[in-house]
Design an enzyme around this catalytic site. Sequence first.
Site, PDB file in Angstrom:
ATOM      1  N   ARG A  78       0.812  -1.229   0.000  1.00 21.96           N
ATOM      2  CA  ARG A  78       0.000   0.000   0.000  1.00 21.96           C
ATOM      3  C   ARG A  78       0.839   1.269   0.000  1.00 21.96           C
ATOM      4  NH1 ARG A  78      -2.954  -3.899   1.813  1.00 21.96           N
ATOM      5  NH2 ARG A  78      -1.014  -4.456   2.805  1.00 21.96           N
ATOM      6  N   THR A  79       1.801   1.344   0.914  1.00 21.24           N
ATOM      7  CA  THR A  79       2.535   2.606   1.050  1.00 21.24           C
ATOM      8  C   THR A  79       3.278   2.914  -0.246  1.00 21.24           C
ATOM      9  OG1 THR A  79       2.760   2.135   3.397  1.00 21.24           O
ATOM     10  CG2 THR A  79       4.142   3.879   2.519  1.00 21.24           C
ATOM     11  N   LYS A 108      25.434  -4.446  -2.438  1.00 21.30           N
ATOM     12  CA  LYS A 108      26.906  -4.425  -2.562  1.00 21.30           C
ATOM     13  C   LYS A 108      27.534  -3.796  -1.323  1.00 21.30           C
ATOM     14  CE  LYS A 108      26.616  -3.650  -7.564  1.00 21.30           C
ATOM     15  NZ  LYS A 108      26.908  -2.675  -8.629  1.00 21.30           N
ATOM     16  N   ARG A 129      11.538   3.783   3.453  1.00 22.84           N
ATOM     17  CA  ARG A 129      11.129   2.810   4.481  1.00 22.84           C
ATOM     18  C   ARG A 129      12.351   1.992   4.853  1.00 22.84           C
ATOM     19  NH1 ARG A 129       5.899  -1.033   4.436  1.00 22.84           N
ATOM     20  NH2 ARG A 129       5.029   0.956   5.113  1.00 22.84           N
ATOM     21  N   HIS A 157       5.344   5.989  11.516  1.00 20.00           N
ATOM     22  CA  HIS A 157       4.837   5.851  10.136  1.00 20.00           C
ATOM     23  C   HIS A 157       3.876   7.042   9.939  1.00 20.00           C
ATOM     24  CE1 HIS A 157       3.618   4.235   6.409  1.00 20.00           C
ATOM     25  NE2 HIS A 157       3.299   3.009   6.742  1.00 20.00           N
TER      26      HIS A 157
HETATM   27  C1  NCD Z   1       1.937  -1.108   8.142  1.00 22.98           C
HETATM   28  C2  NCD Z   1       3.432  -0.919   8.286  1.00 22.98           C
HETATM   29  O1  NCD Z   1       4.202  -1.158   7.354  1.00 22.98           O
HETATM   30  O2  NCD Z   1       3.817  -0.488   9.368  1.00 22.98           O
HETATM   31  N1  NCD Z   1       1.524  -1.274   6.828  1.00 22.98           N
HETATM   32  C3  NCD Z   1       1.243  -0.163   6.094  1.00 22.98           C
HETATM   33  O3  NCD Z   1       2.096   0.661   5.825  1.00 22.98           O
HETATM   34  N2  NCD Z   1      -0.020   0.008   5.706  1.00 22.98           N
HETATM   35  C4  NCD Z   1       1.359  -2.106   9.070  1.00 22.98           C
HETATM   36  C5  NCD Z   1       1.904  -3.504   9.095  1.00 22.98           C
HETATM   37  O4  NCD Z   1       2.834  -3.873   8.389  1.00 22.98           O
HETATM   38  O5  NCD Z   1       1.345  -4.291   9.868  1.00 22.98           O
END
Ligand code: NCD
Length: 332
Positions: A78-79, A108, A129, A157
């Site tokens: 999703r993100t 590397k 991320r 997040h």
């Molecule tokens: C979440 C995350 O990556 O923290 N997912 C997201 O970004 N929608 C929640 C999760 O991984 O459980």
Amino acid sequence: MGIDRPGKFDFIALKGDPIQASNFYGQDILSVSQFTRESLAYIFSVAEEMREMVQGMGATDLLRGYVLACLFYEPSTRTSSSFIAAMERLGGGVIPITQGVQYSSVSKGESLPDTIRTLEQYADAIVLRHPQVGAAKVAADYAHVPIINAGDGTGEHPTQALLDLFTIREELGKIDGLRVAMVGDLKYGRTVHSLTRLLSMYDVEIFLVSPEILRLPLDQANDLRDKGIRVRETYHVADVISTVDVLYVTRVQKERFADLSQYEEVRDFYEITPDLMKQAKERMIIMHPLPRVGEIHYAVDDDPRAAYFRQMRNGMYIRMALLAEVLGKARQ
Ligand code: NCD
């Protein structure tokens, strides 16, 4: 909507500034603590405009000529997709390093600062991320372009919390006065950490529902109480289901456990079923940042109170609003 093309030197001057109500230009988005109620209201109003625009035209050329790098050291559906879709609907381009950094020079042995300093040669902003808490801050210290934190380990997040709060407001028409239950992995869930912090800016009551070993870290629970938030903790959803306006369910974060036998003990602790939903108020919503791995039965999906699919879509509008504001000026 015109746009003011930023130069990198503008960004250097702006980085680290607190975000004013309508001044996201050149800012890193690292933590929800950068936001105020005013700046949240502003970004939500831009997100609403973005929704109208998408519903009417699908896309615009507001960010034509801009490039966004998406650098993901952890899995994402999703993100990453919503940032890519957001940038494309704004007319910009994307460098997607989202299918595994193992295919980039990270494998590397390239360091995070070097990878960041590489991508900023090509991109106007970087979405990151990373499994380590604080990684986005480190990246921001090196970068001359805005860094957007898309999850730093068990830390924060922020863009997810923005879309979560936006969803609550869209669905229930307000935030003040609500009772919100956070359910599941409150220890490792970064979406929980960011959302509870954001909620503490409002007049809400928070129920923390988790197994003992997954309780919200004490400092965070104390912070909530210090801000005057009424916080109650319990192990059971049944204790809160009939009173809450928002049931925010989360996945037990398997990848954060050092001892997988502990994970096995709590993995199936919560199951939201249609039967349980019978006890919930008629006007309430059930949310989940997703992915789900059994916490919410599929049979709940048809319940109109199940807001998690709408929540995902809101993610694109919020990310469009953030990109437009950080990279340019959506309202000139
Ligand atoms: C979440 C995350 O990556 O923290 N997912 C997201 O970004 N929608 C929640 C999760 O991984 O459980």
